[in-house]
Structures are given as structure tokens and as C-alpha cells.
Design a protein around this motif. Structure first.
Motif, PDB file in Angstrom:
ATOM      1  N   PRO A 198     120.460 -51.600  -6.422  1.00  0.00           N
ATOM      2  CA  PRO A 198     119.816 -51.218  -5.163  1.00  0.00           C
ATOM      3  C   PRO A 198     120.415 -49.934  -4.599  1.00  0.00           C
ATOM      4  N   ASN A 199     119.753 -49.382  -3.599  1.00  0.00           N
ATOM      5  CA  ASN A 199     120.260 -48.158  -2.964  1.00  0.00           C
ATOM      6  C   ASN A 199     121.682 -48.357  -2.477  1.00  0.00           C
ATOM      7  N   GLY A 200     122.496 -47.338  -2.689  1.00  0.00           N
ATOM      8  CA  GLY A 200     123.877 -47.432  -2.228  1.00  0.00           C
ATOM      9  C   GLY A 200     124.773 -48.191  -3.176  1.00  0.00           C
ATOM     10  N   ALA A 201     124.269 -48.510  -4.377  1.00  0.00           N
ATOM     11  CA  ALA A 201     125.072 -49.278  -5.332  1.00  0.00           C
ATOM     12  C   ALA A 201     126.117 -48.412  -6.019  1.00  0.00           C
ATOM     13  N   GLY A 202     125.967 -47.084  -5.917  1.00  0.00           N
ATOM     14  CA  GLY A 202     126.955 -46.187  -6.516  1.00  0.00           C
ATOM     15  C   GLY A 202     126.473 -45.518  -7.785  1.00  0.00           C
ATOM     16  N   LYS A 203     125.145 -45.588  -8.043  1.00  0.00           N
ATOM     17  CA  LYS A 203     124.621 -45.046  -9.303  1.00  0.00           C
ATOM     18  C   LYS A 203     124.827 -43.535  -9.404  1.00  0.00           C
ATOM     19  N   THR A 204     124.388 -42.825  -8.376  1.00  0.00           N
ATOM     20  CA  THR A 204     124.514 -41.358  -8.424  1.00  0.00           C
ATOM     21  C   THR A 204     125.979 -40.937  -8.388  1.00  0.00           C
TER      22      THR A 204
ATOM     23  N   ILE B 190     119.290 -43.533 -14.701  1.00  0.00           N
ATOM     24  CA  ILE B 190     119.500 -44.272 -13.458  1.00  0.00           C
ATOM     25  C   ILE B 190     118.125 -44.628 -12.949  1.00  0.00           C
ATOM     26  N   GLU B 191     117.921 -45.866 -12.602  1.00  0.00           N
ATOM     27  CA  GLU B 191     116.623 -46.200 -12.036  1.00  0.00           C
ATOM     28  C   GLU B 191     116.757 -47.202 -10.925  1.00  0.00           C
ATOM     29  N   HIS B 192     115.786 -47.122 -10.068  1.00  0.00           N
ATOM     30  CA  HIS B 192     115.707 -48.024  -8.947  1.00  0.00           C
ATOM     31  C   HIS B 192     114.712 -49.123  -9.320  1.00  0.00           C
ATOM     32  N   ILE B 193     113.721 -48.720 -10.126  1.00  0.00           N
ATOM     33  CA  ILE B 193     112.610 -49.614 -10.443  1.00  0.00           C
ATOM     34  C   ILE B 193     112.882 -50.338 -11.749  1.00  0.00           C
ATOM     35  N   MET B 194     112.968 -51.656 -11.693  1.00  0.00           N
ATOM     36  CA  MET B 194     113.273 -52.487 -12.844  1.00  0.00           C
ATOM     37  C   MET B 194     112.207 -52.361 -13.935  1.00  0.00           C
ATOM     38  N   ARG B 195     110.940 -52.374 -13.528  1.00  0.00           N
ATOM     39  CA  ARG B 195     109.858 -52.367 -14.521  1.00  0.00           C
ATOM     40  C   ARG B 195     109.952 -51.148 -15.429  1.00  0.00           C
ATOM     41  N   PHE B 196     110.310 -50.035 -14.837  1.00  0.00           N
ATOM     42  CA  PHE B 196     110.414 -48.809 -15.627  1.00  0.00           C
ATOM     43  C   PHE B 196     111.523 -48.942 -16.665  1.00  0.00           C
ATOM     44  N   ILE B 197     112.654 -49.409 -16.228  1.00  0.00           N
ATOM     45  CA  ILE B 197     113.814 -49.503 -17.113  1.00  0.00           C
ATOM     46  C   ILE B 197     113.526 -50.471 -18.274  1.00  0.00           C
ATOM     47  N   MET B 198     112.791 -51.542 -17.975  1.00  0.00           N
ATOM     48  CA  MET B 198     112.434 -52.515 -19.008  1.00  0.00           C
ATOM     49  C   MET B 198     111.723 -51.850 -20.185  1.00  0.00           C
ATOM     50  N   ARG B 199     110.916 -50.866 -19.884  1.00  0.00           N
ATOM     51  CA  ARG B 199     110.082 -50.260 -20.922  1.00  0.00           C
ATOM     52  C   ARG B 199     110.821 -49.202 -21.721  1.00  0.00           C
ATOM     53  N   VAL B 200     111.999 -48.767 -21.256  1.00  0.00           N
ATOM     54  CA  VAL B 200     112.672 -47.700 -22.001  1.00  0.00           C
ATOM     55  C   VAL B 200     114.015 -48.098 -22.603  1.00  0.00           C
TER      56      VAL B 200
ATOM     57  N   LEU C 208     117.383 -58.343  -7.413  1.00  0.00           N
ATOM     58  CA  LEU C 208     116.001 -58.794  -7.430  1.00  0.00           C
ATOM     59  C   LEU C 208     115.641 -59.423  -6.101  1.00  0.00           C
ATOM     60  N   GLY C 209     116.588 -60.096  -5.515  1.00  0.00           N
ATOM     61  CA  GLY C 209     116.352 -60.706  -4.222  1.00  0.00           C
ATOM     62  C   GLY C 209     115.953 -59.664  -3.199  1.00  0.00           C
ATOM     63  N   GLU C 210     116.693 -58.603  -3.223  1.00  0.00           N
ATOM     64  CA  GLU C 210     116.409 -57.544  -2.255  1.00  0.00           C
ATOM     65  C   GLU C 210     115.043 -56.925  -2.506  1.00  0.00           C
ATOM     66  N   ARG C 211     114.691 -56.835  -3.801  1.00  0.00           N
ATOM     67  CA  ARG C 211     113.454 -56.139  -4.121  1.00  0.00           C
ATOM     68  C   ARG C 211     112.221 -56.883  -3.633  1.00  0.00           C
ATOM     69  N   ARG C 212     112.342 -58.165  -3.516  1.00  0.00           N
ATOM     70  CA  ARG C 212     111.161 -58.931  -3.106  1.00  0.00           C
ATOM     71  C   ARG C 212     110.795 -58.654  -1.650  1.00  0.00           C
ATOM     72  N   ILE C 213     111.753 -58.187  -0.898  1.00  0.00           N
ATOM     73  CA  ILE C 213     111.495 -57.966   0.541  1.00  0.00           C
ATOM     74  C   ILE C 213     110.494 -56.840   0.721  1.00  0.00           C
TER      75      ILE C 213
END
Lengths: 328, 289, 242
Positions: free
Chosen positions: C39-45, C195-205, C237-242
Motif C-alpha cells: 500500500p501507499n507509504g509502504a516504502g517501495k519508492t 513496483i506496483e500498487h495494483i495487484m492485478r497488474f503484477i499478477m500478469r507480469v 488486500l484488506g485496505e484495497r477493498r475499501i
């Protein structure tokens, strides 16, 4: 590309060689014309640090003054011919620039702080030479009177020679501009100007390349000081002039950042107008030409930030592109 | 030469001078911090303020220390005018445009002064404060002492304004770049304009005080411009008290250079200090972050 | 088992009181496509900034191709073969697309001829030849992102870090990017780290993903397993459902 490298100096030298006959070889006009070409050279050199690398440098007055003092004092104290002195003046200016530029870029000084510290350098040198009585002080130190001499580059009462020297230096500076612009160095400097972080990530040693730009620029400005002092005939700390810095940056910005033709063209036109204003109205409003420069600068930045170089370049691009196709 | 008396004397000179320099710099700091505007012409506003004091002193026979009574409102309005005419057009512009436009302004102000008052330095014929108090062998010039008192009073008022009033708190929020509650319902444009008016207005106070002991010429602007920027650089984000402390440090550098080296070398020390500061403490000495 | 091209070992990065990365460790095998999500602020960048030398970690080190690169400036790391794109594009507004790509090409090219070849090749590969003479300031978001990828590829990297390539793009544009990431990986033999925010995208690559949460690695493994991981569901995933 190679076309430009041959065409541009040929055309500009051609145009510049028409000037002395048009001025009727009048000495006074030739002096003014030489000064205009020296100031224009500074603008063209400034384009490398200001236009390509995007650093608002306001130290031209410092490097110009170094050129004046090194060339002048070597001549006065040791009879070193300006043939060498001018070159050494450029070298010392470049060394000073690197000595200050290295920590400046090392510590990541940008924009406003770079501009301020470079402007401060002019005042520091002015005061330093004022206090340092053995080389500077408050009195003018005159160059030795050696009569007409090629060896000492002294041509009393004949400014044609200085005009030609100034013209050659200007054309050489423009050639340097073209060489840089279409080379790795040029692309790297432009990338730094556009976005330093992106440039770093493309493998560019940002500090090193900024330093290269600063070195080339300060060296050329140092050379202008060397020619300047031969015409002036004396050295004095007041020649560390902040107006030189400001004028150079103004004309560089108005000409268009990174535009090779824009700066020199606008500089020649505005400096000529300035000289006219100075002669015609200088008695009543001494700074009229400065006021004109300031107003044009503000208008350009507020309403046409690309400077006049923007459309000049696209025009030039179109002409050379068409020519290029015909040849191919 | 290096007697304790001389040291103490220059310590006092430096503190007096520095608190006045701080007063000259606080407006620049406000405009740079709150409005986020790089003003290269600040020193030239100081120069102009000194000339206005000179003008009022000569035409109205007003003591320069009293000229800010007229000068402050005039410069307050000048600040609004400059904001509306120039500053607000470049607030969002890149640094290069801000530098270029305000350098243009610097050149205009300098040449305006040159055309009106010419190049020779001008100083006020006399001030009521042209005497000194004596403490043993130490001299305390009345003009600078008064200047320091005015400066400290101004800083106190400013501090109260910035910490106790709603407008002042909003200004600080703007300076900290916070989208905080303090900015809710605040018209940022008006806040910027007020900051410019205040920042330029205070310059009139400093100009009047400076003229009591220093002459003015059109090039004075450059010297004060670099000096006030030096003070802002040292203060960093340290707020008004940071400016006061930085001003005093530069005042001391000024006084000691003049006393122990050469009065003409003052700028050498000050600007070299400035450049070293930028290299080694780019966030200032009194930064909070 | 292929040797890792990138090893991140116990990296900790703090900003004042905030710990942006807390002892993060993982390996990236040569030739892989690996996704880093959170999620945002997780430290990815922040992680990318540490790997590429823009930030210096308080603890831990980054090893690229067997060499410790922590503490090296970004341009040195780039020279060793690491390229990246930025979450918020960093374009060259006053340069044309061709010129921007040229800047990258100079890194490894020996002469102007080779520079021209690299530029032509990369522009074609990324499919932006038609934009060659357009200025950075004239481009839309997808064009800017493609130019940034082209610029990075022109440095001839062995490892490409892509920071949120698809944020703000349409589904069609996302497909385009997914296909390109695969081609970059297969045809150019470049290891890719996304780095991705969107799970669906990452699944495909990516065949392997790492999930960051509050600066800590909470999961590493196959994407489909992430959906069943309790910590991931809770944090991300919990956060994403919001």
C-alpha cells in the motif's frame, strides 16, 4: 552538423568583417564595436553554463576581472607578452571557477544560492583587490607604453586589430557552442538542466559535467578580460563589475537559454542600442540602457520565456534541414 | 593593539550593527519563507528606503530616525504595489524566472536612484542622535543604540504577531508548507500580499536607521542585498529569532573586520562566510528541521 | 539455480523518527521479473531510491552483480548496468524524444554512430519512433512513460527498475506496458523489478512478488499465494477493498 561547423563561422566572420568598412574605419566606433563583441562573447560563453547546464551564473564580472588583472599585471610587472598573458588570464579564471565550483556543486548548491554566491564572488574580488595594495589599490595601474608592437599586442590609436581579435574570439566561442551542443557533453548538460535526478540515473556524473561547463565558460570570459585590458590600457579593482555579470545573464536569458544564435544576435543588437543611448542620453539619464535591458528582460521572462532564440532556432533548423536534404 | 577594551568595543559595535542588519533582513526572510519568492532586489529596496529617508530629512528637516513614520506606510503600500504588479505573476514560476525578474527589478531601482540622486554618496546632514554614551573607555553611539532598540521592539511585535494572531499563524503555516488547519478559509493570495507589504514596509525602518550612520549610493543595494541574503542563509528556517542571531553574527564579522583588517574589507569577510555557510551548512545554523 | 543479480541485505532507512524501511532483505535472480507491491507509504519508492543510490541506508547493504553499491552515487550504479524509471515521471521538457534517448545512449556507446544505432533501435523497440521529433513538453502521460523506458533502455542496462509504470493509464495502455515488460525481459535479457500498487497488474507480469508493509517485508513468493497469506490480506488486500 559538420555543415554548421563550417557554415556558421564563415557566415559570421563574413558579416563581422563588413563592419569596419561600414564604420569608415573610425577608431572610436571600432572601439565601441570591439567592446560590443567582447560582451557578446561573454553572452555566448554564458550560454554554456546558463543555457545548456541551466545554472544561473552571475560571476562573469569576476572572471572578466581576473582576465584583466592577470594579463595586465603580468605585462606591467614582468613584461610578459599579452600573447601569453591573455591565455594565462583565462586559465587562472578557470582555476578559480573550479576551486569555487567544486565545493559548490559538491554540496549541491542550486538556483538561487548558486546565483547569489557567484554574484558575491564579484564583490569579494573587487574588495580584495582594493585592499591588496601591492597589486590593486585605488589608483589605476597603466600598461607600459611600448608603441606599436605585435609582440605585445599593442596597437596605439588603431582599434581595428582589437576589433579583429574580439571578432575571432566571438566566432571561436560560437564554434565551441556548436561543438558542445551536438556532442555527448552538450546532451549531458541539457539533461542536467532539464532534470538533475533523471540525468544522474542515466549515468551522468552531474557534478563533473557542471564543472566542465563552468570551466569552459570561465576560461572564455577570462580571455575577454585579457583583450579588454589591452584596449583600456590600465587595471583597477572597479573593473570587477557586477553589471558585467548582470548584463551577461540578462542577454543570455533574453536570447534564449541554450540557443546558440539567439544570445549573440540579441546581444549585438541590444548592446549597439545601449551604446547609442549612452552617448545620446548618458548626460541626463546615465543608466538608460540598463533600464532598457531590465525592462526587456522582465517582459521576455514574463511573456516569452523561451527568449527570441526559440523561433530563431526553429527558423535555423528549417533552413539547415532543407539544405541537408538537398545535399543528401 | 589587541586590547580588551578594543575587543569589547567592537563586540558592542558588532551587536548593535547586527541587530540593525537583522531588521533589514527580516522582510526578505518573510517574503522568501512565506510567499516562497526569491527576491534579488531586496537590497535595492533598502537602498531606496535610505534615499527616501534622505529625501525626507532634507526636504522636511526630519531626523532620519523619525523618517520611518512616513516611510513605513509608504513602503507598506509599495510592497502591495510591487506584489500586484510583479511578484504575484512569478510566485509559481521556476527559480530562474524569479531570479531574472527580480534582477530586472534590482536594475530598475538602482538606475532610478542613479537618475534621481546621482552616483555620489549621500548622507544626512545631522541627526539628533549624533552623540555617544560613554562607559569608561567604551563608546556606545546613540544612533545605533536607538536602532537596536527599534529593531528588538520590531522583532518582539513580529514574534507576537506570528504566534498569537490568526493571520500570523497562517503565515507560519504557509512558510512551513503545511496544508494545515491554520490555512482553512484563509485567502492565500491576500496573505502573500500582506507578507510582501509587511516585508517591504519593515525595510523602511531599517533604511532610516542605517542612514543615521551610513551614507547611501545607488550601489549600496547590491551590498545590502547580498548581506541580507547571507543572514537569511544562516538563519535557515529558524524564524525571527534565527534572523536576529544571524544578523548579530554578521554584524560582529563586519565590526571586527573593519577594526582589525580594513573597513573596506567588510564584504570580503561577510561574503566568504556566506559562501562557506552555503557549502557546509546549507540548511542554516538555526534550522528547525 | 541462477545467481542473484541484486541482493538487498537488511536495509534500514529512517527519516527522522519514521522508519521507511526496516531490515528488508531479498534477492533478485538474473533474468527474473519480480514485483514489489504494497500500500501507499509502504516504502517501495524508498527501496528503489536506496538501490539506485539516491538515498543512503542507515543499516544493511545492496549488492549488485557481486559488488556492494551502497554509498555509491546514482551515476556510478547506472554505469554498472542499473536503470530505472520514476514514479512521477521526470521528463526533459525542452528536449525532443530522440534527444532524450540519446542522452541515455551515450553511456555505453563508443562513438556517434553507435549512439545513433542505439537510439533508432530503442525507439523502434518501445514503439515511439513517430514521436522522435516531439518535445517532452508536448507529450501525454503514456508517451512520457514510454520515453522514460526508452531512455532507460538506451543505457543498455542489465537490471531495470520500473516504479509504478501503469498508474494513471487506461486498460489498453496497461496491456501495452505488460507486453513490453515481457519483451524487455525475454528479448533483451534484462532483469526487471517492478513496483506496483495494483495487484492485478503484477499478477500478469511477475512470477514472484514481494509485499512491503510499513517498511517491512511481509511476504515473498508466488502472486497467487499472496492472496492466501494472512498478513498480506490484512495489510494490503484488506485496505484495497475499501
Amino acid at each position: 552538423m559538420d555543415r554548421r561547423l563550417i557554415l556558421t563561422p564563415l557566415i559570421s566572420l563574413g558579416v563581422l568583417s563588413l563592419v569596419p568598412p561600414l564604420l569608415g574605419f573610425n577608431n572610436y566606433y571600432l572601439l565601441l564595436a570591439s567592446l560590443i563583441l567582447l560582451y557578446t562573447t561573454m553572452v555566448s560563453a554564458w550560454n554554456i553554463i546558463g543555457g545548456f547546464a541551466g545554472q544561473v551564473d552571475l560571476a562573469a564580472g569576476a572572471y572578466h576581472g581576473i582576465g584583466i588583472f592577470v594579463t595586465g599585471l603580468l605585462f606591467i610587472f614582468y613584461r610578459v607578452t599579452p600573447l601569453i598573458g591573455i591565455f594565462l588570464g583565462g586559465l587562472v579564471a578557470a582555476l578559480l571557477a573550479v576551486a569555487i565550483g567544486y565545493p559548490t556543486f559538491r554540496f549541491g548548491l542550486r538556483e538561487v544560492w548558486y546565483a547569489l554566491s557567484s554574484l558575491a564572488l564579484v564583490v569579494i574580488l573587487y574588495k580584495l583587490f582594493l585592499v591588496w595594495e601591492s597589486v590593486g589599490g585605488t589608483i589605476e595601474r597603466y600598461l607600459p607604453k611600448v608603441g606599436f608592437s605585435w609582440f605585445y599586442l599593442m596597437f596605439p590609436g588603431n582599434y581595428l586589430y582589437y576589433y579583429l581579435m574580439s571578432a575571432l574570439l566571438l566566432v571561436a566561442t560560437i564554434v565551441v557552442n556548436i561543438r558542445i551542443r551536438y556532442s555527448k557533453l552538450g546532451y549531458y548538460l541539457l539533461a542536467i538542466r532539464e532534470n538533475e535526478e533523471a540525468a544522474e540515473m542515466l549515468g551522468i556524473d552531474v557534478r563533473r559535467y557542471k564543472l566542465y561547463a563552468l570551466m569552459i565558460y570561465s576560461f572564455i570570459v577570462g580571455l575577454t578580460g585579457g583583450i579588454f585590458v589591452l584596449m583600456l590600457g590600465y587595471v583597477h579593482p572597479v573593473l570587477f563589475d557586477s553589471w558585467i555579470s548582470i548584463q551577461t545573464a540578462i542577454l543570455g536569458i533574453v536570447g534564449g537559454l541554450g540557443s546558440i544564435a539567439g544570445g549573440p544576435i540579441i546581444a549585438v543588437i541590444l548592446l549597439a542600442i545601449a551604446e547609442y543611448l549612452r552617448v545620446r542620453f548618458g548626460g541626463y539619464i546615465p543608466g538608460l540602457h540598463q533600464i532598457l535591458f531590465a525592462i526587456i528582460l522582465m517582459l521576455i521572462v514574463l511573456f516569452k520565456p523561451g527568449g527570441i532564440g526559440e523561433w530563431l532556432d526553429s527558423l535555423w533548423h528549417r533552413i539547415t534541414a532543407r539544405r541537408g536534404m538537398e545535399v543528401a | 593593539m589587541l586590547s580588551p577594551t578594543l575587543l569589547l568595543q567592537n563586540l558592542i559595535f558588532g551587536v548593535l550593527l547586527g541587530s540593525i542588519y537583522a531588521l533589514a533582513a527580516i522582510g526578505l526572510s518573510l517574503i522568501f519563507g512565506v510567499v516562497n519568492l526569491t527576491n534579488f532586489a531586496h537590497g535595492d529596496f533598502i537602498m531606496l528606503a535610505m534615499y527616501i529617508s534622505y529625501f525626507l530629512g532634507v526636504s522636511l528637516k526630519l531626523d532620519p530616525i523619525l523618517t520611518p513614520i512616513i516611510g513605513f506606510p509608504v513602503f507598506f503600500l509599495l510592497g502591495i504595489a510591487v506584489y500586484l504588479a510583479i511578484f504575484h505573476k512569478i510566485i509559481r514560476a521556476p527559480p530562474l524566472s524569479q531570479i531574472a525578474v527580480t534582477v530586472g527589478l534590482l536594475v530598475l531601482l538602482r538606475n532610478f536612484a542613479l537618475a534621481v540622486w546621482h552616483a555620489e554618496p549621500k548622507s544626512i546632514p545631522r541627526t539628533l542622535l549624533g552623540y555617544s554614551y560613554r562607559l569608561g573607555s567604551i563608546l556606545i553611539p546613540a544612533d545605533r543604540l536607538t536602532g537596536m532598540l527599534i529593531s528588538i521592539a520590531t522583532f518582539l511585535i513580529l514574534h507576537l504577531f506570528l504566534t498569537k494572531t490568526k493571520t500570523g499563524i497562517a503565515m507560519r503555516a504557509l512558510a512551513d508548507n503545511l496544508d494545515s488547519a491554520a490555512l482553512m478559509g484563509v485567502n492565500v493570495r491576500n496573505l502573500n500580499m500582506l507578507t510582501c507589504a509587511l516585508g517591504i514596509g519593515i525595510v523602511a525602518l531599517a533604511g532610516g536607521i542605517l542612514l543615521t550612520f551610513q551614507p547611501v549610493n545607488p550601489m549600496t543595494g547590491l551590498i545590502y542585498g547580498l548581506l541580507t541574503w547571507s543572514i537569511v542563509a544562516m538563519a535557515g528556517l529558524g524564524g525571527v529569532s534565527g534572523i536576529l542571531l544571524s544578523g548579530i553574527i554578521f554584524g560582529l564579522a563586519d565590526a571586527f573586520t573593519a577594526a582589525f583588517w580594513d573597513p573596506r574589507a567588510r564584504e570580503i569577510t561577510i561574503y566568504i562566510l556566506f559562501i562557506l555557510l552555503l557549502w557546509f551548512r546549507p540548511k542554516g545554523l538555526f534550522g528547525r528541521r | 539455480m541462477p545467481k542473484p543479480i541484486l541482493e538487498v541485505r537488511g536495509v534500514t532507512k529512517r527519516f527522522g523518527g519514521l522508519t521507511a524501511l526496516n531490515r528488508v532483505s531479498f534477492n533478485v535472480e538474473e533474468g527474473a521479473i519480480i514485483g514489489i507491491i504494497g500500500p501507499n507509504g509502504a516504502g517501495k519508492t524508498t527501496l528503489f531510491n536506496v538501490i539506485t543510490g539516491f538515498l543512503k541506508p542507515e543499516e544493511g547493504k545492496v549488492i549488485y552483480d557481486g559488488h556492494t553499491v551502497t554509498g555509491l552515487p546514482p551515476h556510478r550504479i547506472a554505469r554498472m548496468g542499473v536503470a530505472r524509471t520514476f514514479q512521477i515521471v521526470k521528463p526533459f521538457p525542452e528536449l525532443t524524444v530522440e534527444e532524450a534517448v540519446r542522452v541515455g545512449a551515450y553511456l555505453k556507446a563508443e562513438d556517434e554512430g553507435e549512439v545513433n544505432n542505439i537510439v533508432d533501435d530503442v525507439l523502434e523497440f518501445v514503439g515511439i519512433e513517430h514521436l522522435r521529433d516531439r518535445y517532452g513538453k508536448e507529450l501525454n502521460l503514456i508517451q512520457l512513460k514510454l520515453t522514460e523506458i526508452a531512455r532507460a533502455l538506451a543505457t543498455r542496462p542489465r537490471l531495470l527498475l520500473v516504479d509504478e509504470a501503469v498508474a494513471g493509464l487506461t486498460p489498453g495502455e496497461i496491456d501495452n506496458i505488460i507486453e513490453m515488460v515481457h519483451r524487455i525481459n525475454r528479448e533483451r535479457n534484462i532483469t526487471v523489478c517492478l513496483i506496483e500498487h495494483i495487484m492485478r497488474f503484477i499478477m500478469r507480469v511477475s512470477e514472484r512478488i514481494i509485499v512491503l508493509h510499513h517498511g517491512e517485508k511481509i511476504f515473498e513468493g508466488k502472486p497467487e499465494e499472496a492472496y492466501e497469506d494472512e498478513a498480506v490480506i490484512k495489510a494490503y488486500l484488506g485496505e484495497r477493498r475499501i
